[in-house]
Structures are given as structure tokens and as C-alpha cells.
Design an enzyme around this catalytic site. Structure first.
Site, PDB file in Angstrom:
ATOM      1  N   ALA A  21       0.808  -1.231   0.000  1.00 19.42           N
ATOM      2  CA  ALA A  21       0.000   0.000   0.000  1.00 19.42           C
ATOM      3  C   ALA A  21       0.836   1.274   0.000  1.00 19.42           C
ATOM      4  O   ALA A  21       0.337   2.341  -0.354  1.00 19.42           O
ATOM      5  CB  ALA A  21      -0.909  -0.006   1.225  1.00 19.42           C
ATOM      6  N   LYS A  43      -0.731   4.117  -4.649  1.00 21.64           N
ATOM      7  CA  LYS A  43      -1.096   5.541  -4.468  1.00 21.64           C
ATOM      8  C   LYS A  43      -1.683   6.113  -5.748  1.00 21.64           C
ATOM      9  O   LYS A  43      -2.683   6.809  -5.733  1.00 21.64           O
ATOM     10  CB  LYS A  43       0.156   6.342  -4.081  1.00 21.64           C
ATOM     11  CG  LYS A  43       0.549   6.110  -2.632  1.00 21.64           C
ATOM     12  CD  LYS A  43       1.657   7.059  -2.217  1.00 21.64           C
ATOM     13  CE  LYS A  43       2.981   6.353  -2.286  1.00 21.64           C
ATOM     14  NZ  LYS A  43       4.114   7.002  -1.715  1.00 21.64           N
ATOM     15  N   GLY A  88      -8.524  -3.047 -19.434  1.00 24.55           N
ATOM     16  CA  GLY A  88      -9.589  -2.273 -18.779  1.00 24.55           C
ATOM     17  C   GLY A  88      -9.782  -0.901 -19.410  1.00 24.55           C
ATOM     18  O   GLY A  88     -10.631  -0.133 -18.971  1.00 24.55           O
ATOM     19  N   HIS A 119       0.590  -5.799 -22.831  1.00 21.22           N
ATOM     20  CA  HIS A 119      -0.432  -4.841 -23.268  1.00 21.22           C
ATOM     21  C   HIS A 119      -0.709  -4.920 -24.773  1.00 21.22           C
ATOM     22  O   HIS A 119      -1.858  -5.062 -25.193  1.00 21.22           O
ATOM     23  CB  HIS A 119      -0.010  -3.399 -22.946  1.00 21.22           C
ATOM     24  CG  HIS A 119       0.274  -3.162 -21.489  1.00 21.22           C
ATOM     25  ND1 HIS A 119      -0.357  -3.850 -20.490  1.00 21.22           N
ATOM     26  CD2 HIS A 119       1.108  -2.286 -20.864  1.00 21.22           C
ATOM     27  CE1 HIS A 119       0.082  -3.425 -19.322  1.00 21.22           C
ATOM     28  NE2 HIS A 119       0.982  -2.476 -19.519  1.00 21.22           N
ATOM     29  N   LYS A 128       5.082  -1.238 -32.016  1.00 26.15           N
ATOM     30  CA  LYS A 128       6.148  -0.264 -31.725  1.00 26.15           C
ATOM     31  C   LYS A 128       5.883   0.248 -30.316  1.00 26.15           C
ATOM     32  O   LYS A 128       4.747   0.644 -30.019  1.00 26.15           O
ATOM     33  CB  LYS A 128       6.048   0.871 -32.749  1.00 26.15           C
ATOM     34  CG  LYS A 128       7.165   1.853 -32.717  1.00 26.15           C
ATOM     35  CD  LYS A 128       7.229   2.684 -34.000  1.00 26.15           C
ATOM     36  CE  LYS A 128       6.117   3.698 -34.100  1.00 26.15           C
ATOM     37  NZ  LYS A 128       6.379   4.752 -35.081  1.00 26.15           N
ATOM     38  N   LEU A 161     -11.736   7.313 -39.104  1.00 32.03           N
ATOM     39  CA  LEU A 161     -11.494   6.600 -40.344  1.00 32.03           C
ATOM     40  C   LEU A 161     -11.075   7.608 -41.397  1.00 32.03           C
ATOM     41  O   LEU A 161     -11.764   8.608 -41.616  1.00 32.03           O
ATOM     42  CB  LEU A 161     -12.803   5.902 -40.764  1.00 32.03           C
ATOM     43  CG  LEU A 161     -12.785   5.093 -42.045  1.00 32.03           C
ATOM     44  CD1 LEU A 161     -11.853   3.891 -41.931  1.00 32.03           C
ATOM     45  CD2 LEU A 161     -14.200   4.584 -42.362  1.00 32.03           C
TER      46      LEU A 161
HETATM   47  O1  LIG Z   1       2.305  -1.458 -17.302  1.00 32.65           O
HETATM   48  C1  LIG Z   1       2.849  -0.402 -17.548  1.00 32.65           C
HETATM   49  O2  LIG Z   1       2.102   0.603 -18.023  1.00 32.65           O
HETATM   50  C2  LIG Z   1       2.545   1.943 -17.932  1.00 32.65           C
HETATM   51  C3  LIG Z   1       1.683   2.734 -18.901  1.00 32.65           C
HETATM   52  O3  LIG Z   1       0.347   2.668 -18.490  1.00 32.65           O
HETATM   53  P1  LIG Z   1      -0.661   3.834 -18.901  1.00 32.65           P
HETATM   54  O4  LIG Z   1      -1.963   3.328 -18.465  1.00 32.65           O
HETATM   55  O5  LIG Z   1      -0.200   5.057 -18.173  1.00 32.65           O
HETATM   56  O6  LIG Z   1      -0.529   3.996 -20.363  1.00 32.65           O
HETATM   57  C4  LIG Z   1       4.012   2.079 -18.265  1.00 32.65           C
HETATM   58  O7  LIG Z   1       4.437   3.392 -17.995  1.00 32.65           O
HETATM   59  C5  LIG Z   1       4.803   1.111 -17.424  1.00 32.65           C
HETATM   60  O8  LIG Z   1       6.160   1.141 -17.819  1.00 32.65           O
HETATM   61  C6  LIG Z   1       4.295  -0.288 -17.560  1.00 32.65           C
HETATM   62  O9  LIG Z   1       4.905  -1.113 -16.580  1.00 32.65           O
END
Ligand SMILES: O=C1O[C@H](COP(=O)(O)O)[C@@H](O)[C@H](O)[C@H]1O
Ligand SMILES: NC(=O)C1=CN([C@@H]2O[C@H](COP(=O)(O)OP(=O)(O)OC[C@H]3O[C@@H](n4cnc5c(N)ncnc54)[C@H](OP(=O)(O)O)[C@@H]3O)[C@@H](O)[C@H]2O)C=CC1
Length: 603
Positions: free
Chosen positions: A124, A130, A293, A352, A445, A496
Site C-alpha cells: 500500500a 497511491k 480495462g 499490453h 512499436k 477513419l
Molecule cells: O504497465 C505499464 O504501463 C505503464 C503505462 O500505463 P498507462 O496506463 O499510463 O498507459 C508504463 O508506464 C509502465 O512502464 C508499464 O509497466
């Protein structure tokens, strides 16, 4: 007949708890439903919302509201506008719930006042807690999404009192721009539900003490417990062991949200999963990827599967290439210690961007059920070719002075070794060897310390065959193909690029935009990804969390090339802080006859 709406005071037929729920439902468009009327002579003890619950019914009914009366379901409605999934039940009311769902809702109604959700944020005192977790929990509370009885505990080694935790948390809370009403009051109420327990992550005794405190707050009610592991990965297993052995819920569910990174490669990820499974079942583990999300990532399936115009074009026949672009205009500032052990491929691409790719490319799932969606994602990942070194370009940012400001190099970070080769930028070309996507380059990229902050998906379509207007395009036909852009952040948008005649007597063509800019279309502020994911974890909805086989498939794609980069000590191409990244990314794209879509000056 009174319509259920978001009017300022509870409508006559609703008890206050029902009203509380209906109010939060207004945020998902419930009050727009023209078909719903509830008899004013009836009194509903509660309204139970279950998302994606009616699997036996058409899957489009993603949100279902069950109105309870005398311990039984009196009505079930979907908030989807212009859809009427009702059947007549009684009192002029309508119902679609199956007997099992009615029982579940009835149990929910009976147990509502008897159960408690305790959320423990492990780590936490840290950055993520935070920055994201406490603010997201507050937003859920503010919007009425947290259950009636909930308690939040911060757990970490730092010495802190409850009051100190509250002060720390209060600094991070804010209300949405469109929801400032009673904000201060709500913050106070929220903070009163936050507590702190100081303990070591590997101490069963300390987690046992936490358990005692949780029990006091649960006050004999059914206890459901959610642990959010917001700690460095090397202590995940100890914390899970101690939490599960000493602080599991005695009567309700226990779930654990695990933050990334889930390992460094196939072997370490498998070892982590194996270790977690000593203490938890797979359905207790919620592996979070917060990009899932994000609103526009959630919308990807809606865009594809609810608009006839996109799905028929979604294949190698019409799509020339797809690009997944992530850029940040700041470096690893403060997180160099973590980052140096992982690098951008593990930090962003393997999770991601790959998750977005899987949602983009998957076949239509059987339903919106978590397992059906994750089955389709796994199929895509397993159809992909492992990435080759030739198809990867890596980079690392170096210092750069702009005017009077000097921007640091990656290796200027004190926690990063001076001779680090860790990539802070990477570009890659991936391929899906299935019938839909055969031969289509999927380019990724990702980079830190670039010229802007952006995450987007770009879909470049093929040329119009035998185009009648060839001559009026000018010379660059490449620029004139359609491009669909899904901008995940910032300024969420879907646009588009089309070709259009410039008005006038001559015949000249021009590029124009059909633009859905969210800020212009919707007045509501978009919730943070962590809000959606925390709510899903509380509700047991797994759709946006990563299943272990997905994770295995994702690592199988990247592990060989990551090993090769490290073993061959590949030197990254250096790029100045604040630039567009290494030129190697352009050569890579050019090899596949692709031009990165984010080069031009566009909105
Ligand atoms: O998981 C991560 O995500 C952030 C970017 O997240 P965002 O929601 O602010 O786009 C990234 O800065 C970080 O390096 C990475 O571990
Ligand atoms: N920060 C971010 O933006 C993101 C973070 N993540 C992931 O979330 C998790 C938490 O991230 P973040 O909050 O940045 O992490 P922090 O480095 O801030 O660590 C969180 C807390 O863990 C404790 N801690 C730190 N290092 C150690 C250690 N070596 N041994 C034992 N305890 C330690 C500290 O608490 P105390 O000393 O009080 O016990 C610290 O406050 C990580 O897994 C990270 O990869 C994922 C996406 C984004």
C-alpha cells in the site's frame, strides 16, 4: 406506472437500496430504457445487477438487472436501449431470468446485508497503490459500485497508522469533473473505511494479525476477501503463501489480483504459476493487464461484432497491415531498477500490445462469457509465429538537450547499470498463420522517452483495385488508402481516413476524417482502467484477466527472441530523448512494405 430513472430522490416504488443501485445503473444507460416501467404499487426490496450473466440468453444482454420483490425476482431487464428482453411475469412486469439466475439473485438479496468485501492492498505504500488503486477504489465507492459492507486495508512494511494511511490516500483522491457533488463528504466517508496493517510480506504471523483485524470489521458477516498484490514480483509467492494460509476468507471467496510482470520468460512464468497454484486455484488468480480495462480496448469487440461494416473487412482480403503503437514522452524515471531487469518488450509488448492484438484478431467468440473470449484469444496467440530476431529492432534513449532543458539518458538513472543494453524502445513484425490473417504484418512499436504519449491501433486497408481516381490522388497512392485509427489514449477516439472530393467544379481528391472523438460525443468522464478491473475482480468477472494458457502462449512468442537478444548482447540503437525513436523501425516496416501511420501530422 413510474419509470425507473435517475431522478434526484428515490422513486416511490424503490427502497433506498434499490434506488442506490438504480442510480449507479444510470451511468450505463439504464434510464434510457424506454421499455422499463415498474408498477408504483409494488415495492422492490433491492435491485441486483449482474453483468454478462445470462449466458443461456442472447449474449448481447450484457447488463442485466433483476428487481427483487419479497425475496423473488419480479423483473429482469436489460439496459440496452431499444431491446426488450422481457417476458411477462406478474404485476404487468416482465422477466427473462432462468430459475438458477432467480435463485442466485434471491440468494444475493438475502445475503446482501450478511456479506462483506475486504480489499487488502498489499504494498500500500508503493507507487501503483497511491497512483491507481486507492483512487480507483474511491471512484467505485463514489459511483455506488462497492457493496454496502466493505473495508479497505493497506498492508506494507512501512510504519504507518490508520490516520497516516488516510492522509497518504487522501492526497491521491479526486472526483470526476462531472461528479463534484458532495465530493469532500464522500472522501471522508471513504477514508473512514480505510485501515492499515504493518507487516512483512513473508510473515504468516503478520498476515494472521491482519486476519484478526479483518474479522473484526466483517462482524460475523460472510467474508469475501480480495488481495491486490501491488508489490515487486520477487515477493509475490511469499505474500500469496502467507495471505492464503493465514488470511483467507473463512466463509466467502478469496481472490488475488496479481500485477505484472508474470515472469521474465516461459520458464519463470510457468514456475510462478506453479508456485501460485500451490496456494490458490486458477479461478482465484486474477492476472491483471490494465490495458484490457481501457475503454477503447473494451470497445474493440463492440466495434467489430456489432457493426456490420467492419467485420466483413476484418481479414487479409482487405487489411494490408495492422499497427499497435505505444509511446510515452517520459523515461523510466524512478522505475529504472524494475525496468532494467525487464525492458520494453516484456514491459509493454508481451502483455499490453499482445493482448490488444489478440482481441483485434480473434474469431467471433461463442458468447461474451470470459471462457469463450479467452478461448478465442488463446487460439490467435497459438496461431502466431514466434518472433524472429530479424523482425525486431531495439533502441535505448540517450540524453538530449532542448533549449535550456537537459533530458537524461536511460543509463543516467542511478538504479541502471552504466553499460545497460536494456531496450527502452522496440519495434517488431509479427504474423498470424491462420486463414484470416495469413501474410498480414502485425507491427508493434513501443517506446519510452519519445516525442509524445500515445497508444493506438492503426488498421491500414488495401488499395482500391483499378481505382478510377488514380490520377487525382497525386503521386502517393500509399497515403490514399483507408486507415482506421482506434486511439486508446489520450483523447480517446475512433476515426477513419477516407478519400473525398474537394468541393468545387474541378475534380480533386482529398483525405478527410470520419471522426468519433469521445470528448465531443460523450459528456461523461471515462473511468480509469483500474476501476473496471477492480470491480470485475470483486464481481468475479474474469473476462479481462489473463488465463494461464494465454500467458504461456504469449511467452512462447517472445521468449526465444528475448533470449537471443540477451545472449548475443545486441546493442540497441540509441535515440535522443524526446525524438521519434530509432530509424531502424522504419527499415523494419519498409521491409514489409509498410509505413508507420503515426508519422504524419494528424489530429
Ligand atoms: O504497465 C505499464 O504501463 C505503464 C503505462 O500505463 P498507462 O496506463 O499510463 O498507459 C508504463 O508506464 C509502465 O512502464 C508499464 O509497466
Ligand atoms: N507503478 C506502476 O506504474 C506500475 C506497476 N506495476 C506493477 O505493480 C507492482 C507494484 O508496483 P509499484 O507500486 O511501482 O512498486 P514499488 O516499487 O513502489 O513497491 C511497492 C511496495 O512494495 C514494497 N517493496 C518495494 N521493494 C521491495 C523489496 N525489494 N522487498 C520487499 N518489499 C518491497 C514497498 O513497501 P514497504 O517498503 O512499505 O513494504 C513498496 O512501497 C509491481 O509488480 C509492478 O511491476 C504494473 C504496472 C504499472
Amino acid at each position: 406506472m413510474a419509470a425507473l430513472s435517475s431522478s434526484p430522490s428515490p422513486p416511490p416504488h424503490c427502497s433506498s437500496s434499490a434506488y442506490h443501485y438504480s442510480k449507479s445503473l444510470s451511468s450505463i444507460g439504464f434510464h434510457h430504457h424506454k421499455g422499463l416501467t415498474l408498477s408504483s404499487s409494488s415495492s422492490y426490496s433491492s435491485i441486483y445487477t449482474k453483468r454478462f450473466s445470462l449466458q443461456s440468453k442472447p449474449s448481447k444482454y450484457s447488463n442485466v438487472v433483476l428487481c427483487m420483490q419479497d425475496g423473488a425476482v419480479a423483473a429482469a431487464v436489460s439496459p440496452i436501449e431499444n431491446e426488450t428482453p422481457f417476458k411477462k411475469l406478474k404485476d404487468g412486469l416482465l422477466n427473462v431470468a432462468s430459475p438458477e439466475e432467480q435463485k442466485e439473485a434471491a440468494d444475493f438479496d438475502i445475503n446482501r446485508d450478511k456479506s462483506n468485501v475486504s480489499i487488502t492492498v498489499v504494498g500500500a505504500s508503493g507507487d501503483l497503490a497511491k497512483k491507481k488503486i486507492f483512487p480507483a477504489l474511491f471512484a467505485l465507492y463514489y459511483e455506488g459500485y462497492l457493496p454496502q459492507h466493505f473495508t479497505i486495508f493497506g498492508y506494507a512494511r512501512s510504519k504507518m497508522t490508520d490516520a497516516e494511511l488516510r492522509t497518504m490516500v487522501s492526497k491521491t483522491l479526486n472526483c470526476r469533473i462531472d461528479k463534484r457533488e458532495n465530493c469532500g463528504e464522500k472522501m471522508e466517508e471513504f477514508l473512514k473505511r480505510c485501515f492499515y496493517h504493518c507487516g512483512q510480506y513473508d510473515s504468516q504471523e503478520h498476515f494472521g494479525e491482519l486476519d484478526k483485524k479483518l474479522k473484526e470489521h466483517e462482524a460475523g458477516r460472510v467474508s469475501n476477501r480480495l488481495f491486490y498484490l501491488s508489490i515487486p514480483p520477487n515477493i509475490f509467492i511469499n505474500a500469496v503463501k502467507c495471505a492464503s494460509l493465514s488470511a483467507s476468507a473463512a466463509s466467502g471467496w478469496t481472490r488475488v489480483i496479481v500485477e505484472k510482470p508474470f515472469g521474465r520468460d516461459s520458464e519463470s512464468s510457468a514456475a510462478l504459476t506453479k508456485a501460485l497454484k500451490q496456494y490458490l486455484e486458477e479461478d482465484q488468480i486474477f492476472r491483471i493487464d490494465h490495458y484490457l480495462g481501457k475503454e477503447l480496448v473494451e470497445n474493440l469487440s463492440v466495434l467489430r461484432f456489432s457493426n456490420l461494416i467492419f467485420e466483413p473487412l476484418w481479414s487479409r482480403q482487405y487489411i494490408r497491415n495492422v499497427q499497435f503503437i505505444f509511446s510515452e514522452d517520459f523515461g523510466t524515471e524512478g522505475r529504472g531498477g524494475y525496468f532494467d531487469n525487464y525492458g520494453i518488450i516484456r514491459d509493454i509488448m508481451q502483455n499490453h500490445l499482445l493482448q490488444i492484438l489478440a482481441l483485434f484478431a480473434m474469431e467471433t467468440p461463442v458468447s461474451l462469457d470470459a471462457e469463450d473470449i479467452r478461448n478465442e484469444k488463446v487460439k490467435v496467440l497459438r496461431s502466431m509465429r514466434p518472433l524472429k530476431l530479424d523482425d525486431v529492432v531495439t533502441g535505448q534513449y540517450k540524453c538530449h538537450t532542448k533549449g535550456v532543458v537537459a533530458y537524461p539518458a536511460y543509463t543516467d538513472d542511478k538504479t541502471v547499470p552504466k553499460d545497460s543494453r536494456t531496450p527502452t524502445f522496440a519495434a517488431a513484425a509479427l504474423f498470424i498463420d491462420n486463414s484470416r490473417w495469413d501474410g498480414v504484418p502485425f507491427l508493434m512499436k513501443a517506446g519510452k522517452a519519445l516525442h509524445n504519449r500515445r497508444a493506438e491501433i492503426r488498421v491500414q486497408f488495401r488499395h482500391v483495385p483499378g481505382n478510377l481516381y488514380n490520377r487525382t490522388f497525386g503521386t502517393d497512392l500509399d497515403q490514399a488508402t483507408n486507415e482506421l485509427v482506434i486511439r486508446v489514449q489520450p483523447d480517446e477516439a475512433i476515426y477513419l481516413k477516407i478519400n473525398n472530393k474537394v468541393p468545387g467544379l474541378g475534380m480533386r481528391l482529398d483525405r478527410s476524417y470520419l471522426n468519433l472523438l469521445y470528448a465531443a460525443r460523450y459528456s461523461k468522464e471515462i473511468p480509469d482502467a483500474y476501476e473496471r478491473l477492480l470491480l470485475d475482480a470483486i464481481e468475479g468477472e474474469r473476462r479481462l484477466f489473463i488465463r494461464s494458457d494465454e500467458l504461456d502462449a504469449a511467452w512462447s512468442l517472445f521468449t526465444p527472441v528475448l533470449k537471443e537478444i540477451e545472449e548475443k548482447k545486441i546493442t540497441p540503437e540509441y535515440y535522443p530523448y524526446g525524438s521519434r525513436g530509432p530509424v531502424g523501425a522504419h527499415y523494419l516496416a519498409a521491409r514489409y512494405n509498410v509505413r508507420w501511420g503515426d508519422l504524419g501530422l494528424e489530429q
